[in-house]
Structures are given as C-alpha cells and as structure tokens.
Design an enzyme around this catalytic site. Sequence first.
Site, PDB file in Angstrom:
ATOM      1  N   LYS A  89      53.421 -29.711 -23.717  1.00 54.17           N
ATOM      2  CA  LYS A  89      52.718 -30.960 -24.049  1.00 54.17           C
ATOM      3  C   LYS A  89      51.396 -30.614 -24.715  1.00 54.17           C
ATOM      4  CE  LYS A  89      53.357 -35.442 -23.364  1.00 54.17           C
ATOM      5  NZ  LYS A  89      54.624 -36.169 -23.320  1.00 54.17           N
ATOM      6  N   GLY A 189      56.226 -54.849 -17.847  1.00 54.29           N
ATOM      7  CA  GLY A 189      55.961 -54.206 -19.131  1.00 54.29           C
ATOM      8  C   GLY A 189      56.957 -54.633 -20.189  1.00 54.29           C
ATOM      9  N   GLY A 191      56.607 -53.928 -23.607  1.00 54.66           N
ATOM     10  CA  GLY A 191      56.217 -53.244 -24.839  1.00 54.66           C
ATOM     11  C   GLY A 191      57.454 -52.832 -25.622  1.00 54.66           C
ATOM     12  N   VAL A 193      59.637 -50.414 -25.206  1.00 61.60           N
ATOM     13  CA  VAL A 193      60.837 -50.153 -24.397  1.00 61.60           C
ATOM     14  C   VAL A 193      61.223 -51.402 -23.596  1.00 61.60           C
ATOM     15  CG1 VAL A 193      61.846 -48.764 -22.551  1.00 61.60           C
ATOM     16  CG2 VAL A 193      60.308 -47.689 -24.193  1.00 61.60           C
TER      17      VAL A 193
HETATM   18  P1  NAI Z   1      54.133 -49.751 -24.934  1.00 65.12           P
HETATM   19  O1  NAI Z   1      52.689 -49.392 -24.985  1.00 65.12           O
HETATM   20  O2  NAI Z   1      54.805 -50.277 -26.138  1.00 65.12           O
HETATM   21  O3  NAI Z   1      54.389 -50.815 -23.761  1.00 65.12           O
HETATM   22  C1  NAI Z   1      53.758 -50.798 -22.531  1.00 65.12           C
HETATM   23  C2  NAI Z   1      53.566 -52.239 -22.122  1.00 65.12           C
HETATM   24  O4  NAI Z   1      53.088 -52.285 -20.771  1.00 65.12           O
HETATM   25  C3  NAI Z   1      52.525 -52.982 -22.977  1.00 65.12           C
HETATM   26  O5  NAI Z   1      53.092 -54.172 -23.470  1.00 65.12           O
HETATM   27  C4  NAI Z   1      51.387 -53.227 -22.015  1.00 65.12           C
HETATM   28  O6  NAI Z   1      50.671 -54.432 -22.285  1.00 65.12           O
HETATM   29  C5  NAI Z   1      52.114 -53.318 -20.682  1.00 65.12           C
HETATM   30  N1  NAI Z   1      51.301 -53.087 -19.500  1.00 65.12           N
HETATM   31  C6  NAI Z   1      50.308 -52.179 -19.323  1.00 65.12           C
HETATM   32  N2  NAI Z   1      49.801 -52.308 -18.083  1.00 65.12           N
HETATM   33  C7  NAI Z   1      50.488 -53.291 -17.475  1.00 65.12           C
HETATM   34  C8  NAI Z   1      50.427 -53.873 -16.178  1.00 65.12           C
HETATM   35  N3  NAI Z   1      49.554 -53.474 -15.256  1.00 65.12           N
HETATM   36  N4  NAI Z   1      51.265 -54.894 -15.894  1.00 65.12           N
HETATM   37  C9  NAI Z   1      52.152 -55.333 -16.815  1.00 65.12           C
HETATM   38  N5  NAI Z   1      52.249 -54.815 -18.047  1.00 65.12           N
HETATM   39  C10 NAI Z   1      51.428 -53.803 -18.377  1.00 65.12           C
HETATM   40  O7  NAI Z   1      54.875 -48.442 -24.386  1.00 65.12           O
HETATM   41  P2  NAI Z   1      56.420 -48.121 -24.398  1.00 65.12           P
HETATM   42  O8  NAI Z   1      56.728 -47.196 -25.504  1.00 65.12           O
HETATM   43  O9  NAI Z   1      57.192 -49.385 -24.248  1.00 65.12           O
HETATM   44  O10 NAI Z   1      56.560 -47.260 -23.061  1.00 65.12           O
HETATM   45  C11 NAI Z   1      56.643 -47.876 -21.801  1.00 65.12           C
HETATM   46  C12 NAI Z   1      56.763 -46.804 -20.728  1.00 65.12           C
HETATM   47  O11 NAI Z   1      57.936 -46.013 -20.984  1.00 65.12           O
HETATM   48  C13 NAI Z   1      55.590 -45.818 -20.705  1.00 65.12           C
HETATM   49  O12 NAI Z   1      55.355 -45.435 -19.365  1.00 65.12           O
HETATM   50  C14 NAI Z   1      56.112 -44.624 -21.506  1.00 65.12           C
HETATM   51  O13 NAI Z   1      55.472 -43.424 -21.115  1.00 65.12           O
HETATM   52  C15 NAI Z   1      57.574 -44.635 -21.082  1.00 65.12           C
HETATM   53  N6  NAI Z   1      58.439 -43.975 -22.056  1.00 65.12           N
HETATM   54  C16 NAI Z   1      58.496 -44.393 -23.361  1.00 65.12           C
HETATM   55  C17 NAI Z   1      59.298 -43.749 -24.265  1.00 65.12           C
HETATM   56  C18 NAI Z   1      59.394 -44.193 -25.685  1.00 65.12           C
HETATM   57  O14 NAI Z   1      60.204 -43.605 -26.424  1.00 65.12           O
HETATM   58  N7  NAI Z   1      58.656 -45.192 -26.113  1.00 65.12           N
HETATM   59  C19 NAI Z   1      60.123 -42.585 -23.867  1.00 65.12           C
HETATM   60  C20 NAI Z   1      60.055 -42.268 -22.462  1.00 65.12           C
HETATM   61  C21 NAI Z   1      59.219 -42.946 -21.606  1.00 65.12           C
END
Ligand code: NAI
Length: 366
Positions: A89, A189, A191, A193
């Site tokens: 990393k 969440g 976002g 994913v």
């Molecule tokens: P993202 O940043 O697009 O989405 C995260 C979402 O969580 C955002 O909409 C944010 O507003 C929301 N959020 C943050 N704190 C919150 C809370 N306390 N309560 C409710 N919602 C909250 O990130 P993404 O890409 O969707 O990733 C989501 C998770 O999946 C992360 O933990 C990431 O590390 C993990 N992940 C993502 C991968 C990818 O390819 N994007 C691959 C493997 C894991």
Amino acid sequence: MSNEKEQVFQSIFEQMAQYGHEQVIFNYDKTTGLKAIIAIHDTTLGPALGGCRMWPYENEQAALTDALRLSRGMTYKCAVAGVTHGGGKTVIIGDPKTDKSDELFQALGTFVETLKGRYYTGTDVGTVGMDFVSATKQSKYLVGLPEEYGGSGNSAIITAFGALQAIKATAKEAFGRDYLAGLTIAVQGLGKVGSDLVGRLHAEGVKLIVTDVNEDSVRRVKSEYPDIEVVAPEEIFGVECDIFSPNALGACINDETIPQFKCRAICGAANNVLAQPRHGDVLHEKGILYAPDYVGNAGGLIQVADELQGYNKERAFKNASLIYDIMLQIFEIAKKDNIPTYKAADLMIDRRIETIGRLSRKFRGK
Ligand code: NAI
C-alpha cells in the site's frame, strides 16, 4: 543519532516486526513536495499489489500506521481472492482536494518504477484513475487506469457484484437459503459501491432500509427506488433487519453500535469495519454472523489484478462470483473450529500462503 531519533527508528522496525512487513520505503521529492510511504507486507504469493491513499494525516506516524495496516490487509485480500500477488500500500501525506498535481503523481511514479515490479499501485481513498495516468509517464507498474487509457475503469461495480455474492452466502449460512427475496437488508453508505449494491439487492426482491450522510446520494437512490425506506445515519445500526450491510467507512462495528444491532448477520463492502479484532469476538458471542470484510469486498482487487493480464471483464466477474464459495468455506471453518469468522478467514489464508509458499520453493529440476 540522538536518543529520540533512535527511539523512532527502533519503533518503526518494531512496528514492521509486529505483522511481519518486509519493506517500508519513505519517498520524498523536493520539487513537487511529495511525501509518500510505500509499505510492502508479504510477497510470498507474488509482487505486492495495493492502492495509493492520499490523506491529510495528522502526523507521519498516523500515515505509517495506515500504510502498515492497509498493506497487511492487502496480503489477506490477495490470498483470499486467489490472485498471485502479495500485499502492499502507498500513502501520500497531503490533501487530495488541494495538493494534487500531474507532477506529484509523476514523482510517485518515479519511486514505484524503482521497485522494478516488486509493487503495483492504483486508486484508493483520495485518488482517482487520472492521477495514475500521470504516474504512467514515469512507471509501468500501475493499475486501475480509466478504460480510455487501457485500464479496467471503475472498480465499484465489480465490488458491489462481489458483495452481493457474499450476501447470498451469508443468507445461506444464516437463513438456510441463498435467494434474498423477502429479506430485509439495511444498507449504510450509498456511494459508488453502496448505490450499485442497492440496485442489485432491489432487483433480488429485498426490502431495503438505507442511509447516507450525504443527502444528495440519498435523494438519488430514493428517486430511483421509491419503495425503499430511508433512515437517519445514526439510526441504521438499530433498525430491525435480517442483514446489516456496511458500505461507508471503517470501524462501524464498535462498542457503541454492537448493542444496537437487531440483525442476524453483517455483510458489506466497507473496509476494516471491525473497530478492533475483539469486536469480531463479541459478534460471535452474540450469535451475529459476521462475513469478513476483505472477503466480501475483494471484487475490486480481482478486477485490478486481472488488468495485469490484459483486462477481461467476463473473466474478472467469473472470478468475483467465487466470493460466494470462499465465504461459505470460511463459515464452515468457523463452525468446525468454533471460532469467530474473522479468525477463520485469517486461518484459511495463513494456511494458503504457507502452502503456496512451499510449492513455489519446490525444486523443479535444471
Ligand atoms: P464512496 O466514497 O463513493 O462512498 C462512501 C459513502 O459513504 C459516501 O456516500 C459517504 O457519504 C457515505 N458515508 C460516509 N460516512 C457515513 C456514515 N457515517 N453514515 C452513512 N454514510 C456514510 O466510496 P465507495 O467506493 O463506495 O466505497 C465504500 C466502501 O467500500 C469503502 O469502505 C471502501 O474502502 C470499500 N471498498 C471500495 C472499493 C471500490 O472499488 N470502490 C473496493 C473495495 C472496498
């Protein structure tokens, strides 16, 4: 060297020794101001692979801790996904909103190149595919590039697909069936994913309760699926549901949230959801089935690892569908040994790394 410096120097080796890290490289570029740490945890299975996070860390120790913790997680994720890579990393100390430049990522590329393929990197929190398009001007050891630059593009889709397979396996273990229709799933969440996963769960006939701190994300999802229920972010842990699915940030399973859970199982895509390993033991004692996070969210890694062989979408999704079987194997080990699932996953992977390591040392003739 002063005592104080000696102390820091020793403590870094102690930190590396704690989880058996192979190498930590501190990279500084005086013209761009790049400050980056590359941590390589274990290359038994192959060259290290792991994204690059950019974050305004409070101090250097916080950045180092993150690099060590995340690179170790990548070793486990690679092993569980069956890809021939070890864990690594990068963390860049800086604010992704204000400190990014083409030159900064080119500078990172120069350092990655010096590792001569011992380590590959790409996107993570705070970085996007275009940052690594800059880095490719200096290095070939990069993944997760946008499709128009020959990469595999957005990894959130395959991550959500993999998380769905993990949820099906979790339902099979907890409820004796892997069809999800009629189950209630609480999604934290929405976002990249989470929103894709909601669409997939909706199509399976799941009753959804969702939340996000970002109101625009909630509005977007609600307008697409008007029948889903929305709750406030702090309410999601206590809703009546069959499965709680964390897809926001880490450490959401902690001393505060565990007493609120009314679910039978937990499975999602967020990384590092257990605030501490002991929270996995507490879930076990309470009879809440926990699907280890790095298994459920391995889809993204499977995609970028596939990119290194010349990306084939069909092959990557086929491999991501194996998450279902892997998760069931972990549940089986946990039951047989009566241990928490997070320990069963670690056990399965430690055995795998040992076996493959032994195979690769076999003498094959001259
Ligand atoms: P993202 O940043 O697009 O989405 C995260 C979402 O969580 C955002 O909409 C944010 O507003 C929301 N959020 C943050 N704190 C919150 C809370 N306390 N309560 C409710 N919602 C909250 O990130 P993404 O890409 O969707 O990733 C989501 C998770 O999946 C992360 O933990 C990431 O590390 C993990 N992940 C993502 C991968 C990818 O390819 N994007 C691959 C493997 C894991």
